[in-house]
Write a protein that holds these residues in place. Structure first.
Motif, PDB file in Angstrom:
ATOM      1  N   ASP A  79     -49.200  50.461  47.653  1.00  0.00           N
ATOM      2  CA  ASP A  79     -49.957  51.358  46.782  1.00  0.00           C
ATOM      3  C   ASP A  79     -51.021  52.150  47.534  1.00  0.00           C
ATOM      4  N   ASP A  80     -51.740  51.493  48.448  1.00  0.00           N
ATOM      5  CA  ASP A  80     -52.829  52.192  49.134  1.00  0.00           C
ATOM      6  C   ASP A  80     -52.306  53.301  50.042  1.00  0.00           C
ATOM      7  N   GLU A  83     -51.101  56.248  47.886  1.00  0.00           N
ATOM      8  CA  GLU A  83     -52.175  57.103  47.384  1.00  0.00           C
ATOM      9  C   GLU A  83     -52.746  57.981  48.482  1.00  0.00           C
ATOM     10  N   ASP A  87     -52.623  62.047  48.396  1.00  0.00           N
ATOM     11  CA  ASP A  87     -53.867  62.801  48.550  1.00  0.00           C
ATOM     12  C   ASP A  87     -53.783  63.761  49.738  1.00  0.00           C
TER      13      ASP A  87
END
Length: 217
Positions: A79-80, A83, A87
């Motif tokens: 997930d990190d 993201e 971004d």
């Protein structure tokens, strides 16, 4: 007119990439908007953006492509990292819009255990989270396909285009294609390879070719 150019540097200002391109007699080109080895935001001032646009128009240099950071991994199940990748991609398409650059080029990345289908699903859904400005198109670039990296086959590239609601197109890298097993060593091999691309994806989706030599014979 054949559009061919080099990857040029934005050191000292993004407008310098146009001057370097003209030194090579190129009439299109590619840039990084920042160092591709780190997580970093594009930092392009209004004046240099205007100069880039004006120089490109005055000298008929274009289209340009922004190549995204090498750290972006759209296929990741983490997930990190997902993201961070989304971004970073959003900032790249926004930078492209600011510079009137029509293409942002990205590798799919590695599925790192999610499996091929899971990785392709991850990539398509990550891309769908982008707010891509009008006039900007994301290009999925072919990869050599080593380890769990995806994009080494036309089937995988086409799989993302089919899954994703965005209007995506493709950049083919000849060194990566050759390493992935596509024969580009003879004119006949090139014809067969691009006929296969046309059958599996469609030549209307081919917007850019990275024309690279190979370390292997």
């Amino acid at each position: 007119m054949l559009r061919i150019g080099a990857h040029t540097s934005i050191a000292g200002g993004v407008d310098n990439a146009v001057d370097e391109q003209l030194e090579y007699d190129g009439n299109c080109g590619q840039i990084f908007s920042h160092s591709p080895q780190v997580w970093q935001d594009p930092n392009i001032g209004d004046d240099e953006a205007e100069e880039f646009r004006q120089l490109s128009d005055d000298n008929d240099v274009g289209p340009w492509v922004i190549h995204t950071s090498y750290l972006v991994n759209l296929c990741t199940p983490k997930d990190d990292l997902r993201e961070k990748s989304i971004d970073s991609m959003q900032k790249e398409v926004d930078a492209a819009d600011k510079l009137d650059i029509p293409y942002v080029n990205v590798h799919l990345g590695a599925h790192t255990g999610a499996g091929v289908e899971g990785g392709l699903d991850n990539a398509a859904s990550a891309l769908e989270e982008l707010d891509v400005p009008d006039g900007v198109t994301v290009l999925i670039e072919s990869d050599a396909g080593s380890g769990t990296k995806l994009g080494g086959t036309f089937d995988e590239l086409g799989g993302v285009l089919e899954r994703c609601d965005l209007d995506l197109d493709v950049c083919l890298d000849t060194a990566h294609m050759f390493a992935a097993g596509y024969d580009l060593s003879t004119p006949e091999g090139v014809d067969e390879t691009f006929a296969e691309f046309d059958e599996e994806i469609g030549l209307e989706h081919l917007e850019c070719v990275h024309l690279n030599d190979s370390k292997h014979e």
